[in-house]
Design a protein around this motif. Structure first.
Motif, mmCIF file in Angstrom:
data_model
loop_
_atom_site.group_PDB
_atom_site.id
_atom_site.type_symbol
_atom_site.label_atom_id
_atom_site.label_comp_id
_atom_site.label_asym_id
_atom_site.label_seq_id
_atom_site.Cartn_x
_atom_site.Cartn_y
_atom_site.Cartn_z
ATOM 1 N N THR A 1 55.671 92.137 70.074
ATOM 2 C CA THR A 1 55.054 92.002 68.766
ATOM 3 C C THR A 1 54.821 93.407 68.205
ATOM 4 O O THR A 1 55.331 94.381 68.776
ATOM 5 C CB THR A 1 53.754 91.156 68.834
ATOM 6 O OG1 THR A 1 53.284 90.916 67.503
ATOM 7 C CG2 THR A 1 52.680 91.800 69.669
ATOM 8 N N THR B 1 49.076 93.616 62.567
ATOM 9 C CA THR B 1 50.080 93.253 61.577
ATOM 10 C C THR B 1 50.028 91.727 61.445
ATOM 11 O O THR B 1 49.437 91.041 62.289
ATOM 12 C CB THR B 1 51.489 93.677 62.024
ATOM 13 O OG1 THR B 1 51.773 93.027 63.263
ATOM 14 C CG2 THR B 1 51.607 95.188 62.171
ATOM 15 N N ASP B 2 50.669 91.193 60.418
ATOM 16 C CA ASP B 2 50.768 89.731 60.296
ATOM 17 C C ASP B 2 51.449 89.148 61.533
ATOM 18 O O ASP B 2 51.034 88.110 62.054
ATOM 19 C CB ASP B 2 51.551 89.334 59.041
ATOM 20 C CG ASP B 2 50.790 89.640 57.756
ATOM 21 O OD1 ASP B 2 49.553 89.822 57.808
ATOM 22 O OD2 ASP B 2 51.442 89.693 56.694
ATOM 23 N N GLU B 3 52.482 89.836 62.006
ATOM 24 C CA GLU B 3 53.193 89.384 63.205
ATOM 25 C C GLU B 3 52.257 89.312 64.405
ATOM 26 O O GLU B 3 52.294 88.365 65.199
ATOM 27 C CB GLU B 3 54.364 90.329 63.500
ATOM 28 C CG GLU B 3 55.157 89.965 64.732
ATOM 29 C CD GLU B 3 56.276 90.957 65.036
ATOM 30 O OE1 GLU B 3 56.810 90.868 66.146
ATOM 31 O OE2 GLU B 3 56.617 91.802 64.182
ATOM 32 N N LEU C 1 48.931 88.960 64.373
ATOM 33 C CA LEU C 1 47.967 87.863 64.200
ATOM 34 C C LEU C 1 48.608 86.523 64.562
ATOM 35 O O LEU C 1 47.969 85.672 65.200
ATOM 36 C CB LEU C 1 47.421 87.858 62.780
ATOM 37 C CG LEU C 1 46.554 89.073 62.413
ATOM 38 C CD1 LEU C 1 46.216 89.058 60.928
ATOM 39 C CD2 LEU C 1 45.301 89.136 63.272
ATOM 40 N N THR C 2 49.871 86.338 64.186
ATOM 41 C CA THR C 2 50.600 85.116 64.556
ATOM 42 C C THR C 2 50.755 85.034 66.072
ATOM 43 O O THR C 2 50.588 83.964 66.670
ATOM 44 C CB THR C 2 51.983 85.083 63.860
ATOM 45 O OG1 THR C 2 51.770 85.095 62.448
ATOM 46 C CG2 THR C 2 52.787 83.860 64.260
ATOM 47 N N ASN D 1 44.961 93.904 56.880
ATOM 48 C CA ASN D 1 44.792 93.288 58.186
ATOM 49 C C ASN D 1 43.677 93.946 58.974
ATOM 50 O O ASN D 1 43.379 95.123 58.789
ATOM 51 C CB ASN D 1 46.105 93.323 58.959
ATOM 52 C CG ASN D 1 47.103 92.315 58.422
ATOM 53 O OD1 ASN D 1 46.731 91.402 57.693
ATOM 54 N ND2 ASN D 1 48.348 92.482 58.760
ATOM 55 N N ASP E 1 47.474 83.925 67.495
ATOM 56 C CA ASP E 1 47.248 82.506 67.161
ATOM 57 C C ASP E 1 48.049 81.591 68.078
ATOM 58 O O ASP E 1 47.536 80.574 68.549
ATOM 59 C CB ASP E 1 47.609 82.218 65.702
ATOM 60 C CG ASP E 1 46.574 82.724 64.714
ATOM 61 O OD1 ASP E 1 45.443 83.064 65.149
ATOM 62 O OD2 ASP E 1 46.908 82.806 63.518
#
Length: 174
Positions: free
Chosen positions: A98, A127-129, A131-132, A3, A135
């Motif tokens: 987050t 983290t992926d979380e 980035l979500t 990431n 978004d």
């Protein structure tokens, strides 16, 4: 880490204590809350516990740029002169909770004459979380990182000499 990087900062300060007196893990995992708070006006609380796998964990709470952060630093390298801690840290920006990944690396190098150079190196990654989270709000990662960088740099620059002073006091107490 796959990431994207948010901030990478490194600052140095002098510790007026001989290298053989310094023990970074002992300092980090026994740091009293008032001492942690004295290292930055952004520092709220600190404590120590263990991770589920038994490794030592330092819990740090701070507010950077108006965002509350709870860091769960687990030791990944613990030598007297080099300590690496990693955390999937909870952050609480206005739009909800987050996480980000934080790597905190502390090291000292002997300068001779009873002095050491202290390096406080902090890297943060999405983290992926996270980035979500961005978004969902329509915030480009690059815009967030550009906005966050000056606050993180200022925070780390301010805490580095105060951490060095705290480590020095801890070393000289013996």
């Amino acid at each position: 880490m796959a990431n994207p990087e948010i901030v990478d900062s490194s600052f140095t300060a002098i510790i007026n204590a001989p290298i053989d007196k310094i023990d970074l893990p002992a300092w980090a995992f026994s740091l009293p809350e008032h001492e942690y708070q004295g290292c930055s006006p952004a520092h709220v609380a600190a404590g120590a516990t263990t991770a589920p796998d038994g490794r030592r964990m330092s819990i740090n709470v701070e507010i950077i740029g108006g965002t509350l952060m709870v860091q769960h630093y687990v030791e990944t390298l613990a030598e007297k002169d080099h300590l690496v801690l990693e955390s999937v840290s909870d952050i609480f920006p206005p739009a909800g909770r987050t996480t980000i990944h934080v790597k905190w690396e502390l090291s000292v190098k002997d300068l001779g004459d009873g002095r050491c150079e202290f390096v406080n190196h902090v890297q943060t990654h999405a983290t992926d979380e996270f980035l979500t989270y961005l978004d969902r709000q329509g915030i480009p990662f690059e815009a967030f990182a550009a906005q966050r960088k000056p606050m993180s740099l200022a925070h780390n620059a301010g805490e580095t000499p105060l951490f060095a002073e705290s480590i020095e006091r801890f070393a000289l107490r013996g």
